[in-house]
Design an enzyme around this catalytic site. Structure first.
Site, PDB file in Angstrom:
ATOM      1  N   LYS A 151       0.944  -0.500  -0.253  1.00  0.00           N
ATOM      2  CA  LYS A 151      -0.163  -0.205   0.047  1.00  0.00           C
ATOM      3  C   LYS A 151       0.854   1.327  -0.194  1.00  0.00           C
ATOM      4  CE  LYS A 151      -2.033   2.774   3.244  1.00  0.00           C
ATOM      5  NZ  LYS A 151      -1.848   4.430   1.653  1.00  0.00           N
TER       6      LYS A 151
ATOM      7  N   GLY B 137       7.457   4.651   8.032  1.00  0.00           N
ATOM      8  CA  GLY B 137       6.583   5.791   7.853  1.00  0.00           C
ATOM      9  C   GLY B 137       6.851   6.552   9.408  1.00  0.00           C
TER      10      GLY B 137
ATOM     11  N   GLY C 213       2.761   4.408  13.013  1.00  0.00           N
ATOM     12  CA  GLY C 213       3.400   2.687  13.013  1.00  0.00           C
ATOM     13  C   GLY C 213       3.100   2.231  14.386  1.00  0.00           C
TER      14      GLY C 213
ATOM     15  N   GLU D 149      10.015   1.216  10.135  1.00  0.00           N
ATOM     16  CA  GLU D 149      11.027   1.840   9.746  1.00  0.00           C
ATOM     17  C   GLU D 149      10.444   3.419  10.559  1.00  0.00           C
ATOM     18  OE1 GLU D 149      14.267   1.235   9.958  1.00  0.00           O
ATOM     19  OE2 GLU D 149      13.968  -0.664   9.130  1.00  0.00           O
TER      20      GLU D 149
ATOM     21  N   ARG E 108      19.021  16.997   1.444  1.00  0.00           N
ATOM     22  CA  ARG E 108      19.135  16.698   0.576  1.00  0.00           C
ATOM     23  C   ARG E 108      17.098  15.640   0.874  1.00  0.00           C
ATOM     24  NH1 ARG E 108      19.049   9.765   0.678  1.00  0.00           N
ATOM     25  NH2 ARG E 108      19.090  10.552   3.009  1.00  0.00           N
TER      26      ARG E 108
ATOM     27  N   CYS F 226      14.037  10.496   6.612  1.00  0.00           N
ATOM     28  CA  CYS F 226      14.194   9.941   7.833  1.00  0.00           C
ATOM     29  C   CYS F 226      15.274  10.552   8.950  1.00  0.00           C
ATOM     30  CB  CYS F 226      13.406   8.545   7.915  1.00  0.00           C
ATOM     31  SG  CYS F 226      14.668   7.864   7.629  1.00  0.00           S
TER      32      CYS F 226
ATOM     33  N   GLU G  38      10.833  15.968  15.473  1.00  0.00           N
ATOM     34  CA  GLU G  38      10.965  15.725  13.348  1.00  0.00           C
ATOM     35  C   GLU G  38      10.494  17.348  12.236  1.00  0.00           C
ATOM     36  OE1 GLU G  38      10.166  12.177  11.434  1.00  0.00           O
ATOM     37  OE2 GLU G  38      11.536  12.169  10.538  1.00  0.00           O
TER      38      GLU G  38
HETATM   39  P1  NAP Z   1       2.676   8.245   7.767  1.00  0.00           P
HETATM   40  O1  NAP Z   1       1.869   9.599   7.766  1.00  0.00           O
HETATM   41  O2  NAP Z   1       3.176   7.605   8.793  1.00  0.00           O
HETATM   42  O3  NAP Z   1       2.574   7.200   6.610  1.00  0.00           O
HETATM   43  C1  NAP Z   1       2.921   6.038   6.005  1.00  0.00           C
HETATM   44  C2  NAP Z   1       2.265   5.356   5.129  1.00  0.00           C
HETATM   45  O4  NAP Z   1       1.327   4.832   6.133  1.00  0.00           O
HETATM   46  C3  NAP Z   1       1.861   5.412   3.677  1.00  0.00           C
HETATM   47  O5  NAP Z   1       1.455   5.205   3.127  1.00  0.00           O
HETATM   48  C4  NAP Z   1      -0.230   6.472   4.686  1.00  0.00           C
HETATM   49  O6  NAP Z   1      -1.301   6.381   3.586  1.00  0.00           O
HETATM   50  C5  NAP Z   1       0.214   4.930   6.054  1.00  0.00           C
HETATM   51  N1  NAP Z   1      -0.972   4.929   6.277  1.00  0.00           N
HETATM   52  C6  NAP Z   1      -1.429   6.661   7.699  1.00  0.00           C
HETATM   53  N2  NAP Z   1      -2.427   6.227   8.096  1.00  0.00           N
HETATM   54  C7  NAP Z   1      -2.204   4.632   8.051  1.00  0.00           C
HETATM   55  C8  NAP Z   1      -3.170   3.477   8.533  1.00  0.00           C
HETATM   56  N3  NAP Z   1      -4.144   3.454  10.003  1.00  0.00           N
HETATM   57  N4  NAP Z   1      -3.087   2.471   8.449  1.00  0.00           N
HETATM   58  C9  NAP Z   1      -2.214   2.087   7.320  1.00  0.00           C
HETATM   59  N5  NAP Z   1      -1.774   2.812   6.153  1.00  0.00           N
HETATM   60  C10 NAP Z   1      -1.206   3.828   6.965  1.00  0.00           C
HETATM   61  O7  NAP Z   1       4.069   8.490   6.777  1.00  0.00           O
HETATM   62  P2  NAP Z   1       4.678   9.272   5.964  1.00  0.00           P
HETATM   63  O8  NAP Z   1       4.169  11.494   6.425  1.00  0.00           O
HETATM   64  O9  NAP Z   1       4.466   9.427   4.325  1.00  0.00           O
HETATM   65  O10 NAP Z   1       6.331   9.636   5.580  1.00  0.00           O
HETATM   66  C11 NAP Z   1       6.951  10.224   6.761  1.00  0.00           C
HETATM   67  C12 NAP Z   1       7.767   9.709   7.623  1.00  0.00           C
HETATM   68  O11 NAP Z   1       8.085   8.437   7.259  1.00  0.00           O
HETATM   69  C13 NAP Z   1       8.847  10.637   8.709  1.00  0.00           C
HETATM   70  O12 NAP Z   1       8.434  10.620  10.191  1.00  0.00           O
HETATM   71  C14 NAP Z   1       9.839   9.374   8.036  1.00  0.00           C
HETATM   72  O13 NAP Z   1      10.538  10.019   9.231  1.00  0.00           O
HETATM   73  C15 NAP Z   1       9.886   8.495   8.369  1.00  0.00           C
HETATM   74  N6  NAP Z   1       9.929   7.385   7.608  1.00  0.00           N
HETATM   75  C16 NAP Z   1      10.958   6.772   8.287  1.00  0.00           C
HETATM   76  C17 NAP Z   1      12.038   5.904   7.264  1.00  0.00           C
HETATM   77  C18 NAP Z   1      13.023   4.422   7.920  1.00  0.00           C
HETATM   78  O14 NAP Z   1      13.200   4.362   7.429  1.00  0.00           O
HETATM   79  N7  NAP Z   1      13.187   4.909   8.972  1.00  0.00           N
HETATM   80  C19 NAP Z   1      11.986   5.618   6.359  1.00  0.00           C
HETATM   81  C20 NAP Z   1      11.022   6.904   5.733  1.00  0.00           C
HETATM   82  C21 NAP Z   1      10.377   7.361   6.114  1.00  0.00           C
HETATM   83  P3  NAP Z   1      -1.602   7.560   3.175  1.00  0.00           P
HETATM   84  O15 NAP Z   1       0.265   8.947   2.799  1.00  0.00           O
HETATM   85  O16 NAP Z   1      -2.097   7.170   2.133  1.00  0.00           O
HETATM   86  O17 NAP Z   1      -1.911   8.900   4.038  1.00  0.00           O
END
Ligand code: NAP
Length: 506
Positions: free
Chosen positions: A196, A252, A257, A274, A302, A308, A407
């Site tokens: 997804k 995410g 998470g 992650e 970048r 993250c 963050e």
């Molecule tokens: P996010 O809001 O947590 O979303 C991540 C994914 O989860 C998206 O596909 C989102 O869909 C989905 N999602 C949201 N709510 C959900 C639910 N209740 N059930 C199932 N899926 C759900 O994160 P983001 O804003 O896209 O990404 C930024 C975050 O990712 C930052 O905190 C960053 O640090 C972290 N990140 C971590 C790493 C690592 O390797 N540690 C790498 C990259 C990013 P939608 O987008 O459609 O809402």
């Protein structure tokens, strides 16, 4: 979404007119080897963050569609798990090769939906494919053990087995690499998956899967369920709670998470998480200042700060603080060129969506209201659009400001002055995040002490970029569970089985 749709419709401009490389632009989801619509026939628009134009409309799938995809992955697992590691390795390598032949096409789609400059999109594809190549090799080394036991005439066998269907939920900031880093590993292990992608970036995921199809990945091994934010929770519930799912592999935010971890707990599912970071970037007096500044630029700007592992808190020793800040200001002014990602010379694109732009604006405004000083930037560059945030440098930041704790996930560098190593460690570790950290020093003993005492999963000594397929990528504390890449990445998707071979003398 309705508001979004209205605004998008107002700016409707078919991406096809501006995009030269269209053959990878898929507008359907992919389930059980078929390109499909949502069962409800609903769609949602994918927007270009640079100008809000609609790139394409894709299926807005719901829980019922997610169930169909999980069933397909579960059914295919029965046969895929029995393929040889040689076959899986061959397919992964082919997928890698085909992606590399299509870098320009993939990059154009990625830049359109994520906003990142084309050069960075190409860089992400190189990084993302490295995991396909890596796991093509790793697949051949998923070995077991024979352990000497305490008994005569018995042998202890330990073997590794794929753990089934993996639910892969990925963010928008690295829409290709966050998929290949997981799917390369799980396919090597013999698992199948349902992906997804984020509402903001489903097109890169669909293009990557089209290339997987061309590489010969059998039907049902990879399934992609696209959904709008409205349906994410319903789709996510099925992907976490369906009994056929063996593992939830999520990248995410820490907030989401935790929700997924809670759902996974109900079925005692394996998780690979992650999550968000809050990386300290620490500069000691002995550091090579020009080198530290070059790497500060890489660590912070970048992907326009939307990474993250981005440097989040710049902790600079008081004796070199002014020099560092002056050098940083000069480099940001010189090197950060804001604009649409597909424009020649642009190094910083728009933030991915309105919510992200509002978040960054809120953090900076709060800091300024509480006494932080803006040395550069500090607001939206309105002449470019409502998601272009100026590359920003802040000093006089205090612990009571949200920007000190959270963050930022945007192009805002926050500098803080420290007196000694103990204070730097205390500030750096004063967060529940523990993903990446960076230290600049020429003092060898100090480098080892910092590596030992920093409570982070990854420490870059004299380097601001530490990601590659070879080392284990991941965090501790609330930054996650498990590791991606490296020889350990594949272990996330396997179970160990102990078999006692007894009565060998009978
Ligand atoms: P996010 O809001 O947590 O979303 C991540 C994914 O989860 C998206 O596909 C989102 O869909 C989905 N999602 C949201 N709510 C959900 C639910 N209740 N059930 C199932 N899926 C759900 O994160 P983001 O804003 O896209 O990404 C930024 C975050 O990712 C930052 O905190 C960053 O640090 C972290 N990140 C971590 C790493 C690592 O390797 N540690 C790498 C990259 C990013 P939608 O987008 O459609 O809402």
């Amino acid at each position: 979404m309705d508001l979004l749709r209205v605004s998008a419709a107002r700016h409707f401009q078919l991406f096809t007119t501006s995009c030269r490389n269209m053959h990878l632009l898929k507008k359907q989801a992919y389930v059980n080897g078929e390109w499909v619509q949502a069962s409800s026939n609903a769609v949602f628009p994918v927007l270009n963050p640079a100008d809000d134009s609609v790139i394409a409309e894709v299926p807005d799938m719901d829980a019922a569609d997610a169930k169909t995809a999980v069933d397909a992955a579960s059914n295919t697992f029965k046969t895929w798990k029995n393929t040889t590691v040689k076959e899986r390795s061959y397919i992964l390598r082919k997928w890698n090769d085909i992606c590399l032949q299509n870098v320009d096409h993939l990059a154009e789609i990625m830049t359109a939906e994520s906003g990142k400059p084309l050069a960075e999109s190409k860089g992400e594809i190189a990084y993302g494919t490295s995991f396909l190549e890596w796991f093509a090799d790793t697949a051949r080394h998923i070995n077991g053990e024979i352990i000497p036991g305490p008994w005569p005439n018995k042998k202890i066998l330990v073997t590794r087995h794929p753990l089934g269907v993996v639910s892969v939920i990925t963010p928008w900031n690295f829409p290709f690499a966050m998929i290949t880093r997981k799917v390369g590993a799980l396919m090597a292990a013999g698992c199948t998956c349902v992906i997804k992608p984020s509402e903001d970036t489903p097109l890169t995921a669909l293009a990557a899967v089209e290339l997987a199809v061309q590489a010969g990945v059998p039907k049902g091994v990879i399934n992609v369920v696209t959904s709008s934010r409205k349906n994410a929770a319903g789709v996510g519930k099925v992907m976490c709670e369906d009994p056929a799912v063996g593992c939830i592999s999520f990248t995410g935010s820490t907030h989401v998470g935790k929700i997924l971890y809670g759902m996974a707990a109900k079925g005692i599912k394996r998780v690979s998480l992650e999550l968000g970071g809050n990386a300290p970037f620490i500069v000691f007096p002995s550091a090579d200042m020009e080198h530290a500044l070059d790497h500060a630029m890489l660590a912070k700007f970048r992907n326009n700060g939307q990474a993250c592992v981005a440097g989040n808190r710049f902790l600079i020793h008081e004796s070199v603080f002014d020099k560092f800040v002056e050098g940083f200001k000069g480099r940001i002014g010189q090197k950060c060129v804001l604009g649409p990602g597909n424009k020649e010379g642009v190094t910083c694109g728009p933030l991915v969506n309105k919510a992200q732009a509002e978040k960054v604006t809120g953090l900076v405004d709060d800091a300024v209201a509480k006494g932080a000083k803006v040395l550069l930037g500090g607001k939206i560059a309105k002449h470019l659009g409502d998601k272009f945030y100026e590359s920003t440098l802040l000093v006089d930041v205090k612990p009571d400001m949200a920007i000190y704790q959270e963050e930022v996930f945007g192009p805002v560098a926050v500098c803080y002055k420290f007196k000694d190593e103990a204070e730097a460690l205390e500030v750096a570790n004063s967060t529940r995040s523990g993903l990446a950290s960076y230290v600049f020093t020429k003092d060898l003993g100090q480098a080892f002490r910092m590596s030992e005492k920093l409570e982070f999963g990854m420490v870059g000594i004299n380097d601001g970029i530490l990601s590659s397929c070879e080392p284990p990528f991941g965090g501790i504390k609330e930054s996650g569970i498990g590791r991606e890449g490296s020889k350990h990445g594949v272990e996330e998707y396997t179970d160990l089985k102990y078999t006692l071979m007894s009565a060998l003398d009978k």
